[in-house]
Write an enzyme that holds these catalytic residues in place. Sequence first.
Site, PDB file in Angstrom:
ATOM      1  N   CYS A 111       0.804  -1.222   0.000  1.00 32.53           N
ATOM      2  CA  CYS A 111       0.000   0.000   0.000  1.00 32.53           C
ATOM      3  C   CYS A 111       0.836   1.270   0.000  1.00 32.53           C
ATOM      4  CB  CYS A 111      -0.977  -0.028   1.167  1.00 32.53           C
ATOM      5  SG  CYS A 111      -2.106  -1.429   1.009  1.00 32.53           S
ATOM      6  N   GLU A 120       0.699   5.670  13.713  1.00 32.21           N
ATOM      7  CA  GLU A 120       0.959   6.857  12.894  1.00 32.21           C
ATOM      8  C   GLU A 120       0.620   8.137  13.663  1.00 32.21           C
ATOM      9  OE1 GLU A 120      -1.324   7.223   9.254  1.00 32.21           O
ATOM     10  OE2 GLU A 120       0.168   8.577   8.383  1.00 32.21           O
ATOM     11  N   HIS A 167      -9.580   2.645   0.961  1.00 29.70           N
ATOM     12  CA  HIS A 167      -8.144   2.411   0.813  1.00 29.70           C
ATOM     13  C   HIS A 167      -7.867   1.843  -0.581  1.00 29.70           C
ATOM     14  CE1 HIS A 167      -4.085   1.535   1.429  1.00 29.70           C
ATOM     15  NE2 HIS A 167      -4.115   0.843   2.548  1.00 29.70           N
ATOM     16  N   PHE A 210       1.975  -3.340   3.909  1.00 30.14           N
ATOM     17  CA  PHE A 210       2.232  -4.627   4.549  1.00 30.14           C
ATOM     18  C   PHE A 210       3.676  -5.024   4.237  1.00 30.14           C
ATOM     19  CE2 PHE A 210      -2.481  -6.095   4.201  1.00 30.14           C
ATOM     20  CZ  PHE A 210      -2.771  -5.490   5.409  1.00 30.14           C
TER      21      PHE A 210
END
Lengths: 403, 77
Positions: free
Chosen positions: A160, A310, A333, A391
């Site tokens: 991603c 984050e 996403h 990932f």
Amino acid sequence: MTGLDIAVTGLGLVTPGGVGVEAGWAAVCAGRSTAAHDPTLAGHEVSISCRVPDFDADALLGARRAVRLDRFAQLALVAAREAVADEERTTWDAARVGVVIGTSSGGGETFERQHGLLLADGPTGVSPLLLPMHLPNMVAGQIAMEFGFHGPNLVVATACASGATAIGVACDLLAARRCDVVLAGGVDALLNPLTMAGFARMGALSRRTDPATASRPFDADRDGFVAAEGAAVLVLRRAEDARADGRPVRARIVGYGATADAHHITKPDPEGRGVIAAVRAALADAGAAPGDVGHVNAHGTSTQLNDLVEGRVLAGLLPSGPLVTSTKGVTGHMLGAAGAAEAVFTVLAVEQGIVPPTANLDTLDPELDIDVATTAVPLGVELALSNSFGFGGQNAVLAIARA
Amino acid sequence: MYETLKNILVSTLKVAPEQITPDATKDDLELDSIAFVELSMELGKEHDLHISDDELFDMETVADIVALMEERAGTDR
């Protein structure tokens, strides 16, 4: 300071907000989720997604072209056409134009359909187009064929983070003077049943039953991401060249940080060490201090762990308290496209002086001390960050400055 | 057989119908080797006409392909 100074001179976008930059930016600024029940996922544990609406590949690309392209390449080609149409190409030397596209796994829809034919009809039932449609590299190849660009032609896969990594690699190619122009971006169209079952089984997806409220980055009640499809392509040039050619510069990419957590196959490092290093690298590239950052387009997936790590990293690292947003509340996403689409949104945020909202943020996670936009906020931003994490612990951070 | 071939070219390979004439060559229709594999598969699966992609590729025009299809259909009967 390394003096990275790359001009963004063209933008192309295909997102669940619609086909085109204008549609995507309007959707994001409106702050309404694009998630919906997905009939192709009926019977699945999770059956919501964010699809690109009204994408007529035959009309946009011609039926003859479209039939030989997996949906991921169709989306990318349409985004590339928009980005290139935004530019004047008469000064481009085709031998010096590169293409770098990020994707997490290429033509998943084709792969799944052809595997079904293998099981049903045996090996001779498999299409000769399986590999030309499925192979991840084909998307960059198709874009080069479309325009006749003969420079370096690459596909990168950092899950991603792929779209952001592609932009970073493109900046490096330009800074090293291996290219004069690079089309860089990301794409994924992985809403096929097999991939979606995999995401659901690993517990990554939101289990909420109301699609509109499922993607809720940084919210206390978030429970996973909503998978989406999309593509984004940027035209990048050295800023000095763009200025010499008199081309309008929409924003500049002035920093890129790429790191690995080296920690776990899906979980982020709980201390955020890889993310911290990536942000610091991007700022060092830009010759900027943490206090210079006015806005962050966060990775902000709406999963428990990503948003927690984050958010903590941003709170600890950026004392200026920049206005944070996650556009995934609207778009879902977009996987390998996310980093590139969010780079486009960040370019637009600094260009237009508007920070778009995070949809569905009702109650900020009490563990987090960050300032998250919940409505579109007019804000002049000189320097913004766009974060992307994949990932496998791959991180990419872009520093984007006003032109 | 001409109509059968034309239907496959239009529906599966997305060739524009107005381009298809008996004299049209594979170059005119921009049919590459992969297209002939697809054509062979479609003829075998949907029309029980078993002609290899190599045999089809050796044909020059649409009329040649139709003739081969008719010959093979007659042989199979």
